[in-house]
Motif scaffolding. Structure first.
Motif, short mmCIF file in Angstrom:
data_model
loop_
_atom_site.label_atom_id
_atom_site.label_comp_id
_atom_site.label_asym_id
_atom_site.label_seq_id
_atom_site.Cartn_x
_atom_site.Cartn_y
_atom_site.Cartn_z
N ASN A 1 -1.17 8.64 -0.39
CA ASN A 1 -1.10 9.73 -1.36
C ASN A 1 -1.09 11.10 -0.67
OD1 ASN A 1 -3.83 10.57 -0.93
ND2 ASN A 1 -4.54 8.99 -2.35
N GLU B 1 -3.81 3.61 -0.56
CA GLU B 1 -4.23 2.83 -1.72
C GLU B 1 -3.23 1.70 -1.99
OE1 GLU B 1 -5.76 6.69 -4.26
OE2 GLU B 1 -3.65 6.10 -4.40
N ALA B 2 -3.74 0.63 -2.60
CA ALA B 2 -2.85 -0.44 -3.04
C ALA B 2 -2.12 0.04 -4.28
CB ALA B 2 -3.65 -1.70 -3.34
N GLU B 3 -0.85 -0.29 -4.39
CA GLU B 3 -0.08 0.11 -5.57
C GLU B 3 -0.40 -0.77 -6.74
OE1 GLU B 3 4.09 0.53 -4.81
OE2 GLU B 3 3.75 2.28 -3.62
N CYS C 1 -8.57 4.77 7.33
CA CYS C 1 -8.17 6.11 6.87
C CYS C 1 -9.40 6.96 6.58
CB CYS C 1 -7.30 6.01 5.62
SG CYS C 1 -6.76 7.63 5.03
N ASP D 1 0.59 -5.95 2.88
CA ASP D 1 -0.61 -5.83 2.04
C ASP D 1 -1.87 -6.31 2.76
OD1 ASP D 1 -1.83 -5.08 -0.37
OD2 ASP D 1 -1.77 -7.14 -1.13
N GLY E 1 -4.06 -4.32 4.42
CA GLY E 1 -5.15 -3.37 4.21
C GLY E 1 -5.76 -2.78 5.47
N TYR F 1 0.85 -1.19 0.00
CA TYR F 1 0.00 0.00 0.00
C TYR F 1 0.89 1.24 0.00
CZ TYR F 1 -4.41 -2.41 0.75
OH TYR F 1 -5.53 -3.19 0.59
N ALA G 1 -5.70 1.08 5.39
CA ALA G 1 -6.64 1.67 4.44
C ALA G 1 -8.07 1.65 4.97
CB ALA G 1 -6.56 0.95 3.10
N ASP H 1 -9.37 8.38 2.88
CA ASP H 1 -9.12 7.42 1.79
C ASP H 1 -7.80 7.72 1.08
OD1 ASP H 1 -11.50 6.00 2.25
OD2 ASP H 1 -12.64 7.43 1.03
N SER H 2 -6.78 8.05 1.86
CA SER H 2 -5.48 8.40 1.31
C SER H 2 -4.56 7.20 1.11
CB SER H 2 -4.78 9.38 2.25
OG SER H 2 -5.53 10.56 2.40
#
Length: 55
Positions: free
Chosen positions: A6, A53-55, A47, A39, A41, A3, A44, A50-51
């Protein structure tokens, strides 16, 4: 796949206690160490902006 956080991160700290491997680093905008991230989650899911995210 790790993750990432952003630019909309507000550094609220909600994600920090959720990470089971301490992959999140504090700062003006938090960051996730991709080598440590498993990974799951958990970060996420909590948050409020919603900042995260999975890459």
């Amino acid at each position: 796949m790790a993750y990432h956080i952003n630019d909309s991160c507000i550094a609220c700290g909600s994600c920090l206690p959720e990470c089971p491997v301490d992959a999140i680093e504090e700062g003006d905008i938090y960051s996730i160490d991709p080598d440590l991230c498993t990974d799951c989650g958990s970060c996420a899911a909590v948050c409020p902006t919603d900042s995260i995210e999975a890459e």
